[in-house]
Design a protein around this motif. Structure first.
Motif, PDB file in Angstrom:
ATOM      1  N   THR A  56      26.528  39.529  79.527  1.00  6.21           N
ATOM      2  CA  THR A  56      27.529  38.880  80.378  1.00  6.21           C
ATOM      3  C   THR A  56      27.082  38.840  81.825  1.00  6.21           C
ATOM      4  O   THR A  56      27.312  37.849  82.534  1.00  6.21           O
ATOM      5  N   THR A  62      29.069  32.766  81.761  1.00  9.93           N
ATOM      6  CA  THR A  62      30.260  32.879  80.917  1.00  9.93           C
ATOM      7  C   THR A  62      31.353  31.914  81.353  1.00  9.93           C
ATOM      8  O   THR A  62      31.992  31.254  80.525  1.00  9.93           O
ATOM      9  N   THR A  74      31.550  37.521  74.466  1.00  6.53           N
ATOM     10  CA  THR A  74      30.463  37.881  75.374  1.00  6.53           C
ATOM     11  C   THR A  74      30.271  39.397  75.355  1.00  6.53           C
ATOM     12  O   THR A  74      31.237  40.156  75.289  1.00  6.53           O
TER      13      THR A  74
END
Length: 299
Positions: A56, A62, A74
């Motif tokens: 992430t 993201t 994620t």
């Protein structure tokens, strides 16, 4: 804000939090925002897609994925980054962040990874697709991609940043220095292309090597043509273990205790080989056919 992921921004955020990038987690953040956009565009996501992101980071990729996809899973292994990125992702109810290692071990994905992907796929219906889209930590790229292709379901598409060296292996042709077990495993099921090669300066901190964005598209009919994926995967690795040795020698070694030398000779002859070839000279389709002959001989 994750949308402003520049070297200055990241440096200031890390200093303010009393942190520094961790080499052991492969933390090299992509700071060219145009390249982050290119990754997201290359995935060609729809609102019925479930996207897995491994790494992430600060949530910059993201948030881009969240604008296009139906659901995001994620994964972040770092305690501090998981906390920092969560603040960026709270506005997206369809984004689930897992705080764990994506790999249980070298040959196994973390169970919660695919459990949550399957739940998301089920919630989005029969038309849902599964994708991996990520700026992958270099140290897990090979086992992650390999294990996902061995799993159920496999990703319909993968768009990832990886080492240029690994990208070369993914697209390598027979007889080249980069052609090996990974080349065959991925190409036996997928179409692979290098989207963009990236120099070290587009990352913070800068790695010592070039990177690449790679797109991998599953070809279900090719995957379905492999009778036993587990056997095929293990056999390909074994055949390339001593890539310079002759085919008869590596096959005898790989199937010691399961096939006698006369049985190996008979199987190779049935597949159309004398045994004096080398595995690295064979095309992907030839290796698929050879592995099927070996599977039938063993069974």
């Amino acid at each position: 804000m994750a949308e402003r992921q520049t070297a200055t921004y990241l440096n200031e955020r890390f200093i303010a939090a009393g942190l520094r990038p961790l080499t052991r987690f492969g933390q090299n953040f992509l700071i060219d925002l145009n390249l982050l956009d290119l990754i997201a565009r290359s995935a060609e996501m729809q609102k019925t897609d479930v996207v897995l992101e491994v790494g992430t980071g600060m949530g910059s990729l993201t948030t881009r994925l969240a604008e296009a996809a139906g659901a995001i899973v994620t994964v972040e292994i770092d305690d501090n980054l998981a906390e920092l990125s969560q603040a960026e992702l709270e506005q997206y109810p369809h984004v689930l962040q897992l705080h764990c290692d994506a790999l249980k071990n070298k040959h196994t994905l973390a169970p919660e990874l695919m459990d949550n992907v399957r739940k998301a796929l089920q919630s989005l219906g029969e038309s849902a697709r599964f994708m991996l889209v990520a700026n992958l930590p270099y140290n897990i790229a090979t086992p992650l991609i390999s294990n996902l292709l061995a799993g159920d379901p496999p990703p319909d598409r993968m768009v990832v940043t990886i080492q240029k060296e690994m990208a070369d292996r993914l697209v390598a042709a027979p007889g080249s220095k980069d052609y090996g077990a990974l080349s065959v495993w991925v190409q036996s099921q997928c179409a692979v292309e290098i989207v963009r090669v990236m120099p070290p300066q587009v990352f913070w901190p800068r790695p010592k090597i070039d990177s690449a964005i790679v797109r991998i598209d599953l070809q279900p009919e090719r995957r379905a043509a492999i009778a036993d994926l587990k056997f095929f995967h293990e056999t390909v690795r074994a055949l390339f273990f001593h890539r310079r040795k002759l085919l008869r020698s590596v096959t005898c070694s790989a199937f010691k205790g399961r096939l006698s030398k006369p049985e190996v000779d008979q199987t190779l002859q049935a597949a159309g080989y004398s045994g004096t070839e080398r595995t690295e000279q064979l095309t992907v389709d030839q290796i698929i056919e050879l592995c099927e002959h070996l599977r039938q001989a063993v069974s």
